[in-house]
Scaffold this motif. Structure first.
Motif, PDB file in Angstrom:
ATOM      1  N   UNK A 283      14.839 -23.888 -16.974  1.00  0.00           N
ATOM      2  CA  UNK A 283      13.366 -23.035 -16.815  1.00  0.00           C
ATOM      3  C   UNK A 283      13.471 -21.702 -16.289  1.00  0.00           C
ATOM      4  N   UNK A 284      11.774 -21.184 -16.213  1.00  0.00           N
ATOM      5  CA  UNK A 284      11.679 -20.138 -15.978  1.00  0.00           C
ATOM      6  C   UNK A 284      10.749 -20.265 -14.569  1.00  0.00           C
ATOM      7  N   UNK A 285      10.999 -20.074 -13.617  1.00  0.00           N
ATOM      8  CA  UNK A 285       9.449 -19.710 -12.601  1.00  0.00           C
ATOM      9  C   UNK A 285       9.646 -18.024 -11.846  1.00  0.00           C
ATOM     10  N   UNK A 286       9.986 -17.772 -13.262  1.00  0.00           N
ATOM     11  CA  UNK A 286       9.361 -16.310 -12.644  1.00  0.00           C
ATOM     12  C   UNK A 286       8.292 -16.023 -12.443  1.00  0.00           C
ATOM     13  N   UNK A 287       8.207 -14.748 -11.102  1.00  0.00           N
ATOM     14  CA  UNK A 287       6.597 -14.874 -10.496  1.00  0.00           C
ATOM     15  C   UNK A 287       5.903 -16.151 -10.218  1.00  0.00           C
ATOM     16  N   UNK A 288       5.830 -17.374 -10.039  1.00  0.00           N
ATOM     17  CA  UNK A 288       5.733 -18.106  -9.848  1.00  0.00           C
ATOM     18  C   UNK A 288       5.321 -18.753  -8.041  1.00  0.00           C
ATOM     19  N   UNK A 289       4.605 -18.958  -7.670  1.00  0.00           N
ATOM     20  CA  UNK A 289       4.543 -19.429  -6.187  1.00  0.00           C
ATOM     21  C   UNK A 289       4.205 -20.149  -6.303  1.00  0.00           C
ATOM     22  N   UNK A 290       5.429 -21.027  -5.557  1.00  0.00           N
ATOM     23  CA  UNK A 290       6.379 -22.220  -4.935  1.00  0.00           C
ATOM     24  C   UNK A 290       6.299 -22.162  -3.902  1.00  0.00           C
ATOM     25  N   UNK A 291       5.404 -21.526  -3.050  1.00  0.00           N
ATOM     26  CA  UNK A 291       5.478 -21.954  -1.655  1.00  0.00           C
ATOM     27  C   UNK A 291       4.937 -23.694  -1.068  1.00  0.00           C
ATOM     28  N   UNK A 292       5.953 -24.056  -0.375  1.00  0.00           N
ATOM     29  CA  UNK A 292       6.289 -25.136   0.008  1.00  0.00           C
ATOM     30  C   UNK A 292       6.495 -27.087  -0.669  1.00  0.00           C
ATOM     31  N   UNK A 293       6.666 -25.593  -2.261  1.00  0.00           N
ATOM     32  CA  UNK A 293       7.161 -26.592  -3.111  1.00  0.00           C
ATOM     33  C   UNK A 293       8.621 -27.702  -3.012  1.00  0.00           C
ATOM     34  N   UNK A 294       8.280 -29.219  -3.386  1.00  0.00           N
ATOM     35  CA  UNK A 294       9.588 -29.729  -3.462  1.00  0.00           C
ATOM     36  C   UNK A 294      10.120 -29.867  -4.104  1.00  0.00           C
ATOM     37  N   UNK A 295      11.848 -29.745  -4.158  1.00  0.00           N
ATOM     38  CA  UNK A 295      12.677 -29.818  -5.609  1.00  0.00           C
ATOM     39  C   UNK A 295      13.671 -30.786  -4.870  1.00  0.00           C
ATOM     40  N   UNK A 296      13.406 -31.881  -4.253  1.00  0.00           N
ATOM     41  CA  UNK A 296      14.290 -32.839  -4.090  1.00  0.00           C
ATOM     42  C   UNK A 296      15.033 -33.607  -5.088  1.00  0.00           C
ATOM     43  N   UNK A 297      16.212 -33.267  -4.900  1.00  0.00           N
ATOM     44  CA  UNK A 297      16.904 -33.711  -5.962  1.00  0.00           C
ATOM     45  C   UNK A 297      17.158 -33.367  -7.388  1.00  0.00           C
ATOM     46  N   UNK A 298      16.467 -32.238  -7.684  1.00  0.00           N
ATOM     47  CA  UNK A 298      15.820 -31.421  -9.073  1.00  0.00           C
ATOM     48  C   UNK A 298      16.704 -31.102  -9.481  1.00  0.00           C
ATOM     49  N   UNK A 299      17.116 -30.769 -10.696  1.00  0.00           N
ATOM     50  CA  UNK A 299      18.151 -30.546 -11.515  1.00  0.00           C
ATOM     51  C   UNK A 299      17.808 -28.904 -12.193  1.00  0.00           C
ATOM     52  N   UNK A 300      18.136 -27.594 -11.431  1.00  0.00           N
ATOM     53  CA  UNK A 300      18.044 -26.538 -11.436  1.00  0.00           C
ATOM     54  C   UNK A 300      19.184 -25.947 -11.889  1.00  0.00           C
ATOM     55  N   UNK A 301      19.911 -27.152 -12.594  1.00  0.00           N
ATOM     56  CA  UNK A 301      20.757 -25.300 -13.479  1.00  0.00           C
ATOM     57  C   UNK A 301      20.919 -24.568 -14.130  1.00  0.00           C
TER      58      UNK A 301
ATOM     59  N   UNK B 224       9.656 -23.691   0.195  1.00  0.00           N
ATOM     60  CA  UNK B 224       9.615 -24.347  -0.517  1.00  0.00           C
ATOM     61  C   UNK B 224      11.306 -25.833   0.106  1.00  0.00           C
ATOM     62  N   UNK B 225      11.497 -26.303  -0.540  1.00  0.00           N
ATOM     63  CA  UNK B 225      12.784 -27.038  -0.073  1.00  0.00           C
ATOM     64  C   UNK B 225      13.924 -27.020  -1.408  1.00  0.00           C
ATOM     65  N   UNK B 226      14.650 -26.554  -0.917  1.00  0.00           N
ATOM     66  CA  UNK B 226      15.423 -26.534  -2.267  1.00  0.00           C
ATOM     67  C   UNK B 226      16.926 -27.646  -1.910  1.00  0.00           C
ATOM     68  N   UNK B 227      17.252 -27.733   0.051  1.00  0.00           N
ATOM     69  CA  UNK B 227      17.908 -28.681   0.468  1.00  0.00           C
ATOM     70  C   UNK B 227      18.729 -30.141  -0.488  1.00  0.00           C
ATOM     71  N   UNK B 228      17.771 -30.541  -1.592  1.00  0.00           N
ATOM     72  CA  UNK B 228      18.265 -31.627  -1.691  1.00  0.00           C
ATOM     73  C   UNK B 228      18.676 -31.367  -3.732  1.00  0.00           C
ATOM     74  N   UNK B 229      18.275 -30.219  -4.139  1.00  0.00           N
ATOM     75  CA  UNK B 229      18.435 -29.728  -5.293  1.00  0.00           C
ATOM     76  C   UNK B 229      20.064 -29.592  -5.959  1.00  0.00           C
ATOM     77  N   UNK B 230      19.892 -29.804  -7.290  1.00  0.00           N
ATOM     78  CA  UNK B 230      21.830 -29.965  -7.778  1.00  0.00           C
ATOM     79  C   UNK B 230      21.311 -28.692  -8.444  1.00  0.00           C
ATOM     80  N   UNK B 231      22.798 -27.985  -8.326  1.00  0.00           N
ATOM     81  CA  UNK B 231      22.771 -26.681  -9.572  1.00  0.00           C
ATOM     82  C   UNK B 231      24.078 -27.094  -9.626  1.00  0.00           C
ATOM     83  N   UNK B 232      24.011 -27.478 -11.014  1.00  0.00           N
ATOM     84  CA  UNK B 232      25.343 -27.503 -12.097  1.00  0.00           C
ATOM     85  C   UNK B 232      25.893 -26.350 -12.747  1.00  0.00           C
TER      86      UNK B 232
END
Length: 234
Positions: free
Chosen positions: A137-155, A167-175
């Motif tokens: 997915x593309x989040x280019x130039x997106x405003x993501x202040x305080x967005x929550x990516x808990x356990x999201x797959x961000x490969x 923003x919280x990426x601490x529990x995201x998954x980068x495969x």
């Protein structure tokens, strides 16, 4: 002088109108949800539309504020510039959908499947992407202040030029590698992440972010002395 259209001329005009491209006709705001419908610029606020099949639909600039669209099908739909403020798309399928430039403050995309979708230039402050599948997915130039990516797959996600402040990426998954070129990462939570394959990261971004001893960084970058950051209280 009054001009009178002949019956044959009127018939020809009506035939031309019927043959006009669908994009040039007025949106059918009164229609029920169905694949490939045209709700462009329609108002669909504060409705219960769970499980709607909107695959391939034209939802350009549609107002879905406060609407429940959980479990719906948005595959390949065009939602560019739509309003999704406090809307719910939880558990929906949106592979290849266009969410560019949407306004989705406090919207819930929890558990959405949106591989290869575009959120470019979107307003997504405090949006919930917990458990989302967002590979490619593309989040280019997106405003993501305080967005929550808990356990999201961000490969393979592109965060280039995005605002990831708090923003919280601490529990995201980068495969696989993700791109952070010029992303603003003020207090972005990256504790425990393996970002060793991430592209576009620079030391100035890491110095602003919040990691810990288990955060893995690309070669040449180092953890700042002020890690870990103190817990935030909203």
């Amino acid at each position: 002088m009054v001009m009178h259209r002949s019956p044959l001329g009127l018939l020809a005009f009506l035939l031309l109108l019927a043959a006009a491209p669908i994009s040039s006709r007025a949106a059918d705001c009164g229609s029920t949800a169905s694949p490939k419908l045209d709700w462009q610029e329609c108002t669909k606020k504060n409705l219960m539309l769970q499980g709607s099949d909107l695959q391939g639909a034209n939802l350009f600039s549609t107002d879905f504020s406060l609407t429940d669209l959980s479990g719906s099908n948005f595959k390949s739909a065009n939602l560019e510039k739509a309003s999704l403020v406090r809307a719910s798309l939880e558990g929906s399928h949106a592979e290849g959908a266009n969410f560019a430039k949407i306004e989705a403050y406090r919207a819930s995309f929890a558990n959405i499947v949106a591989d290869a979708a575009s959120f470019a230039g979107a307003e997504l402050q405090r949006a919930n992407f917990a458990g989302a599948r967002l590979s490619g997915a593309s989040f280019e130039k997106a405003e993501l202040g305080r967005a929550d990516f808990d356990k999201a797959v961000l490969t393979g996600v592109k965060f280039s030029f995005a605002n990831l402040s708090r923003a919280d990426l601490s529990s995201a998954v980068f495969e696989g590698p993700a791109t952070f070129e010029r992303a603003f990462m003020f207090l972005t939570r990256i504790e425990g992440l393996d970002l060793s394959a991430a592209a576009g990261l620079e030391q100035a971004q890491i110095d602003l972010a919040c990691g810990d001893a288990s955060t893995k960084l690309p070669a040449g970058l180092s953890a700042p002395s002020n890690w870990p950051c103190p817990a935030e209280h909203e």
